[in-house]
Enzyme design. Structure first.
Site, PDB file in Angstrom:
ATOM      1  N   GLU A   1      40.248  -0.139   8.403  1.00 27.40           N
ATOM      2  CA  GLU A   1      40.162  -1.275   9.414  1.00 27.40           C
ATOM      3  C   GLU A   1      41.534  -1.754  10.111  1.00 27.40           C
ATOM      4  OE1 GLU A   1      38.585  -4.527   7.045  1.00 27.40           O
ATOM      5  OE2 GLU A   1      39.835  -6.059   8.353  1.00 27.40           O
TER       6      GLU A   1
ATOM      7  N   GLU B   1      45.024 -12.038  12.854  1.00 29.81           N
ATOM      8  CA  GLU B   1      44.281 -13.076  12.057  1.00 29.81           C
ATOM      9  C   GLU B   1      45.236 -14.243  12.021  1.00 29.81           C
ATOM     10  OE1 GLU B   1      41.774 -11.343   8.771  1.00 29.81           O
ATOM     11  OE2 GLU B   1      43.375  -9.987   8.787  1.00 29.81           O
TER      12      GLU B   1
END
Length: 273
Positions: A154, A159
């Site tokens: 990933e 974020e």
């Protein structure tokens, strides 16, 4: 089956040999040669200039059971396009008769419609803040070359949590999560951003490293390393793009409903090779 795009010699010179042999299966772009010293060439983009989400490029993210997707919704109130911007929203659910979830969130992904292996992606966006707000821009493997998650890895381009003045830029894999090797090499970094305005988030992705960027500046590099378990580098396959306005969960913490709605406002997405 992927096919080679044959480019005339003159065109190759004009492109500074960045795309010497690019495989292209309508939706999957694989760069088979690269040179860091040469210019990037735009291969895919969305400027969100239409009146609705371009369904040839994106699909709304379905609801799941993980922290990040447990509030995902197809409800139009979680999405808007106006003035060349895409608005992905986290809202209080106004009608629990049709959906019992307390909160609703909007997200899109390019799974099955666009993926790329190596190159550069940049996303210009503004991140609104709130308690429990968790906007994310990230990538997952299109074809699951090594098996089920987390074996294919990933890539978290960005974020953002709550009212933080920093973003997190991270890689996850079987190596970091299951073999408990998050520091050989370090798998994440942070970068300070201006939460009051638009920023450009991205990565430069090569066969031997992933270089994270913020506003064109390099912020963190995750290298491919030798003499460790091969699961350290699953990043040798096409990945698709996810953009979502997430709410709540173990990492970000509880949601303050008084801070909603909250939005991630996306100006454009551009991919280069």
């Amino acid at each position: 089956m992927a096919r080679l795009v044959v480019v005339p010699l003159i065109a190759l010179c004009l492109m500074c040999q960045v795309l010497n042999a690019q495989k292209k299966d309508n939706r999957i772009f694989i760069q088979t040669n690269y040179n860091e010293a040469k210019d990037w060439q735009l291969v895919w983009q969305d400027n969100f200039d239409g009146i609705s989400i371009d369904t040839t490029k994106w699909t709304k993210v379905p609801r799941g059971t993980a922290d990040w997707d447990r509030h995902m919704s197809y409800d139009d109130k979680c999405y808007a396009l106006k003035d060349g911007m895409l608005y992905l929203r986290g809202i209080n659910n106004p009608d629990k008769n049709n959906d019992t979830s307390r909160y609703l969130t909007g997200g899109i992904y390019s799974k099955g419609k666009f993926a790329f292996q190596y190159g550069k992606i940049e996303i210009r966006a503004k991140l609104e803040c709130g308690k429990g707000a968790w906007p994310a821009m990230w990538m997952l493997a299109e074809q699951e070359k090594y098996g089920k998650y987390p074996r294919n890895g990933e890539i978290d381009i960005m974020e953002h949590l709550n009212f933080d003045s920093i973003i997190y830029q991270t890689t996850h894999s079987y190596y970091t999560l299951e073999l408990k090797q998050p520091n050989n090499p370090p798998h994440f970094g942070t970068a300070k951003l201006d939460v009051s305005g638009f920023n450009t988030f991205g990565i430069n992705w090569y066969p031997d490293k992933i270089v994270f960027t913020l506003n064109g500046q390099e912020t963190f590099t995750y290298p491919r390393v030798k003499d460790v378990d091969p699961s350290q580098w699953p990043y040798d396959q096409p990945f698709y793009v996810l953009l979502d306005m997430q709410l709540g969960g173990n990492w970000v913490g509880s949601i303050n409903p008084g801070h909603l709605p909250v939005q991630m406002i996306i100006d454009w997405v551009k991919v280069y090779q």
